[in-house]
Design a protein around this motif. Structure first.
Motif: not given
Length: 748
Positions: A653-671
Motif C-alpha cells: 500500500v503506497e498512496g491514497d488511491m487504488v487502480a484495478t484492471i480486469g481480464e475484460n480490459r476494464k480499468l477502475a479507479i477509486f479511493p
C-alpha cells in the motif's frame, strides 16, 4: 552340568534367598547411605559429613584463625585416617572448595598457596598448600568442646566425631549446598548473612511472620561472583515458598567509551559457577561459527578482577542488542536452580521453604545455647562446691595442716572434721601451699561471689524460654554487625534488575549476518537467493519448462511473505533461502502448503507496512504486514477464497488511491479509504466483472498520478484529472483504459 559343590556344613547350610528382596534391601541401604552420609546437607549446620569432618579435624589440629598455617596434606591425612575412610583426593577437593572465595560466599577455610582460579585451573597438590580456619569456620565450631552437640563413634570406633556442628552461623543459606543422591538432589544458592540475620530476628520476635515480611529482607541469592538476577519478584517468592525454582543470573557489564564514536563492552562479573576460561572459549567458537554477527572480537584482560572485553563489529551496533544475543547463546546468562532438599533433624530428607530453613537453624541454636548453659552450670556448680570447701577450711588452717601431717587417712578425717564432700576434700588436699595466703582467701571469696551470680543467671536462662530466645537474638545481632552490609565480606555482591525488553525479532535479526541478496522466484514456485544485488539476470538458468517470475532485492535479515492461492500467508527467513548456484528449492516444500495450492504472489516484509490482498474475484482488503506474519510452517489463513476464485495478489500500500484492471480490459479507479482494513476475511468488492476476473491491481498517490510501463519499456503517467472518467466508487465495472495501456493488462 558341572558338579554341585556342597559346603562344609552339608546341604542344610544352604540358605535360599529371594533375589528381588536381597537387591531391594541392599539398594535401600546404599540409597540411605548416599542420602544421609554423602549428598544432602543437614538443615542445622548446612554441612555434609565430609565438610563437617574437615572442620573438626582442623579444630583438633588447633588451626584457629590466629594460628599458624599447616599443610593441607596433614589435614587430609587426619580426616581420612580418623573420620572419613574415602579417597584423599575427594577430601582435598572438598577442602579446596571451602577455601575458594569464588565458589563459597563465606569461606570456611583460609588457604595459603594455589587453590585454583575462576578460569577453572586446578589447585596445587596438597603437599604444597596450607590452610587454617576462618572466622566463619570457627563460629561453626564454637562450643563444640562444651557439650554443645552429640558425638558418635567414627567408622572404626577408635575416635569420636560430632553428629552436627554447633553452627553459630547460618551456613546452609549463607554458603548454600549442592549434591546428587539416589532419587533426589539438592541445590541451594548462597545468600547474604546480614539479610538472613534480619529475617531471623523477625522470626524470633514473631514466629508467625509470613514469607512476604521475610522477603522484604532476603531479596534473593547473593553469589560470591556477583552478577545480576533478572527474575521477577513473583517467581522469587514462589521459589522460596515451595523450596523449588530457579534464578536467572546475568553477567554485569558496561559500555566503555573509547572516543571518536567508538566503544567496547567490558564484563566485570560473570554468573555463579561459570568458568571464565570456558566462557571465553565458547564465545570465540560462536564468533568463528558466525553465530554472533554483531560481535567483532573477545579478549580476556582479567588480572585480580574479571575484565572481559567485547568489541562490536561496527560502532552503530546497539550494545543492549549485542549483549542480548550473547545472553541467549553463552553462559553470560545462566539459570541457578533452587531445590532446598535437606536432612531435617539429621534423619529425614525433606524439601523446605525459606522460612522453615531459617526456623530450623534458630531452633538448633536454641538447643545449643541450653546445652552450653547446662554444661557451664555444671562446671560452675563444681567450682562453687570446691570454693565452699576452701572457705570452710580457711577458718582453721592450723587444724587442716595438722590432719594432713599426722593422720594416716587425711581425706576421711577432713570430711569428718569439717563436714566436707569428697570433691571438697580432694581439692583441699591438692591445694598448693602458696594458696594459704590471706590474699588468696580474698580472691576466693571474690570468685565465689561472681560464680554465684553466674549460676543464678544460668539457672534462670535454662528455666526461661524467653531468655533463651533473647540469647539467640543477641547472637544473631552480633552476626548482623560482623557481616553487615557495610563490611567488605558482608556487602551484597549480586544486584537485581528487570531484563531489558529487547524484542525477540530484533535479537534473532541481530544474530543473522546482514548481507545484500537478490531473491529469484520462478513461475513454478522455485526460490533461490543470489549474493548481492544482481541487476543482470540474463545468465540465471531455470529448469526446463520454467522461467523467471519475481525478482526481489533485499538483505539476509529480511523476511519473505508468500501468498498461496488458498489465501494463506507463509513467512520465510531470507537467511535460510537456498543459494543461487542451483535451481533453488520449491517453496511448497519449505512450508506446509496444502495439496493443490500454488504460490500466488511474494513480497518482502516491511515492518509497520500495509498490503492490499485481493482474490481473482476482485474482492480484497488492506492488512498490516506485521499481523499477517506466520510463526510456523503451517502459515496463517488471511484471505477467504474458494476454488473458483483463488487468492491472486499481495501488493504494498503506497498512496491514497487504488487502480484495478480486469481480464475484460476494464480499468477502475477509486479511493483507498473505501477499502476495509482487517486481519482476516473475504474483503470487499473492488471491481465488478461480467466476464472473467481480476488481472492486476495497484495503489498510488493521487497527487503523483497513475503510472504504468508499456510493452516497449516506456513509462506513462496520467494525473487524476486525466483519469476522471475512470474514477468512481469501488465496485464499479470500469471502462477501457487510456491509449498506451499495455495489452497484457498489467501495470508493470
Amino acid at each position: 552340568m558341572g558338579k554341585q559343590v556342597i559346603p562344609p556344613g552339608g546341604e542344610g547350610s544352604i540358605e535360599s534367598v529371594d533375589l528381588r528382596e536381597a537387591l531391594e534391601e541392599r539398594y535401600l541401604a546404599y540409597a540411605l547411605s548416599t542420602i544421609m552420609h554423602r549428598a544432602l546437607p543437614d538443615v542445622r549446620d548446612g554441612m555434609k559429613p565430609v565438610h563437617r569432618r574437615i572442620l573438626h579435624a582442623m579444630r583438633q589440629l588447633r588451626l584457629d584463625p590466629t594460628a599458624a598455617f599447616k599443610k593441607c596434606a596433614r589435614v587430609v591425612g587426619d580426616v581420612i585416617g580418623k573420620y572419613h575412610p574415602h579417597g584423599d583426593q575427594s577430601v582435598y577437593d572438598a577442602l579446596v572448595r571451602l577455601a575458594q572465595d569464588f565458589a563459597v560466599r563465606y569461606p570456611l577455610v583460609d588457604g595459603q598457596g594455589n587453590f585454583g582460579t575462576l578460569d577453572g585451573d586446578s589447585p596445587a597438590a596438597m603437599r604444597y598448600t596450607e590452610a587454617r580456619l576462618t572466622d566463619v569456620g570457627a563460629r561453626l565450631l564454637e562450643g563444640i568442646d562444651d557439650d554443645a552437640v552429640d558425638f558418635r563413634d567414627t567408622y572404626d570406633g577408635s575416635e569420636q566425631e560430632p553428629v552436627v556442628l554447633p553452627g553459630a552461623f547460618p551456613n546452609l543459606l549463607a554458603n548454600g549446598s549442592t549434591g546428587i543422591a539416589v532419587g533426589m538432589a539438592t541445590s541451594i544458592p548462597p545468600h547474604n548473612v546480614a539479610e538472613i540475620a534480619e529475617a531471623a530476628l523477625l522470626l524470633i520476635r514473631n514466629p508467625a511472620t509470613d514469607l512476604d515480611a521475610l522477603l522484604a529482607h532476603v531479596k534473593g541469592p547473593d553469589f560470591p561472583t556477583g552478577g545480576i538476577i533478572v527474575e521477577s519478584p513473583g517467581s522469587i517468592r514462589e521459589s522460596y515458598r515451595t523450596g523449588r525454582g530457579s534464578f536467572r543470573v546475568r553477567a554485569r557489564w558496561e559500555s566503555e567509551d573509547l572516543g571518536r564514536g567508538t566503544w567496547q563492552i567490558v564484563v566485570t562479573e560473570i554468573p555463579f559457577q561459570v568458568q571464565k576460561g570456558k566462557l571465553v572459549e565458547r564465545i570465540a567458537e560462536l564468533l568463528e561459527a558466525k553465530k554472533l554477527p554483531l560481535l567483532g572480537d573477545v579478549r580476556d584482560e582479567s588480572a585480580d578482577d574479571v575484565r572481559l572485553v567485547l568489541e562490536p563489529r561496527v560502532r552503530t551496533v546497539d550494545p543492549v542488542l549485542l549483549m542480548e544475543s550473547l545472553f541467549r547463546l553463552s553462559d553470560l546468562e545462566v539459570r541457578v536452580p533452587l531445590n532446598m532438599n535437606v536432612l531435617v533433624g539429621g534423619q529425614v530428607p525433606a524439601v523446605i521453604g525459606l522460612k522453615e530453613a531459617i526456623q530450623h537453624w534458630l531452633d538448633h541454636r536454641k538447643v545449643v545455647i541450653v546445652r552450653l548453659a547446662r554444661h557451664r552450670l555444671e562446671k560452675v556448680s563444681h567450682r562453687l562446691e570446691v570454693l565452699d570447701g576452701f572457705l570452710i577450711v580457711y577458718l582453721d588452717l592450723d587444724r587442716v595442716i595438722r590432719i594432713i601431717r599426722e593422720e594416716d587417712d587425711p581425706k576421711a578425717e577432713l570430711i569428718v572434721a569439717f563436714t566436707l564432700t569428697d570433691v571438697q576434700a580432694e581439692a583441699i588436699l591438692n591445694m598448693r601451699l602458696r594458696s594459704l595466703r590471706r590474699l588468696e582467701e580474698m580472691e576466693i571469696r571474690k570468685e565465689h561471689t561472681a560464680l554465684s551470680a553466674e549460676k543464678a543467671s544460668l539457672e534462670a536462662l535454662i528455666a526461661d524460654e524467653k531468655a533463651q530466645w533473647k540469647k539467640v537474638a543477641d547472637e544473631v545481632k552480633v552476626l548482623r554487625k560482623v557481616y553487615g552490609s557495610e563490611t567488605p565480606l558482608g556487602k551484597r555482591r549480586t544486584d537485581f534488575a528487570a531484563a531489558p525488553e529487547a524484542p525477540t525479532v530484533d535479537i534473532l535479526e541481530a544474530m543473522i549476518e546482514r548481507e545484500p541478496i537478490t531473491i529469484v522466484v520462478s513461475e513454478l514456485g522455485w526460490v533461490r537467493a543470489l549474493k548481492g544485488h544482481v541487476q543482470d539476470l540474463s545468465t540465471v538458468a531455470f529448469k526446463q519448462g520454467d522461467a523467471l517470475k519475481w525478482v526481489l532485492r533485499g538483505e539476509t535479515t529480511d523476511k519473505l511473505l508468500v501468498l498461496s492461492t488458498g489465501g494463506k500467508v507463509y513467512t520465510l527467513g531470507c537467511d535460510k533461502l537456498p543459494g543461487g548456484r542451483g535451481h533453488g528449492e520449491p517453496i511448497k516444500l519449505m512450508v506446509d502448503m496444502e495439496q493443490g495450492q500454488e504460490v500466488a504472489h511474494v513480497k518482502l516484509h516491511r515492518s509497520g507496512g500495509k498490503v492490499l490482498i485481493v482474490s481473482k474475484e476482485g474482492r480484497g482488503f488492506v492488512a498490516a504486514e506485521d499481523d499477517i506474519l506466520a510463526n510456523t510452517r503451517k502459515g496463517k489463513q488471511v484471505l477467504g477464497v474458494d476454488e473458483a476464485w483463488p487468492a491472486m495478489l499481495m501488493v504494498a500500500v503506497e498512496g491514497d488511491m487504488v487502480a484495478t484492471i480486469g481480464e475484460n480490459r476494464k480499468l477502475a479507479i477509486f479511493p483507498l479509504s473505501q477499502v476495509t482494513e482487517m486481519t482476516r476475511g473475504r474483503g470487499v468488492r473492488l471491481q465488478r466483472y461480467k466476464d472473467g476476473g481480476l488481472s492486476d491491481v495497484k495503489t498510488f498517490s493521487g497527487a503523483d498520478g497513475l503510472t504504468w510501463i508499456d510493452a516497449g519499456g516506456r513509462t506513462h503517467t496520467r494525473s487524476l484529472d486525466d483519469l476522471k472518467d475512470w474514477t468512481s466508487d469501488r465496485g464499479a465495472a470500469g471502462r477501457l483504459p487510456p491509449p498506451g495501456f499495455p495489452r497484457t493488462n498489467r501495470f508493470a
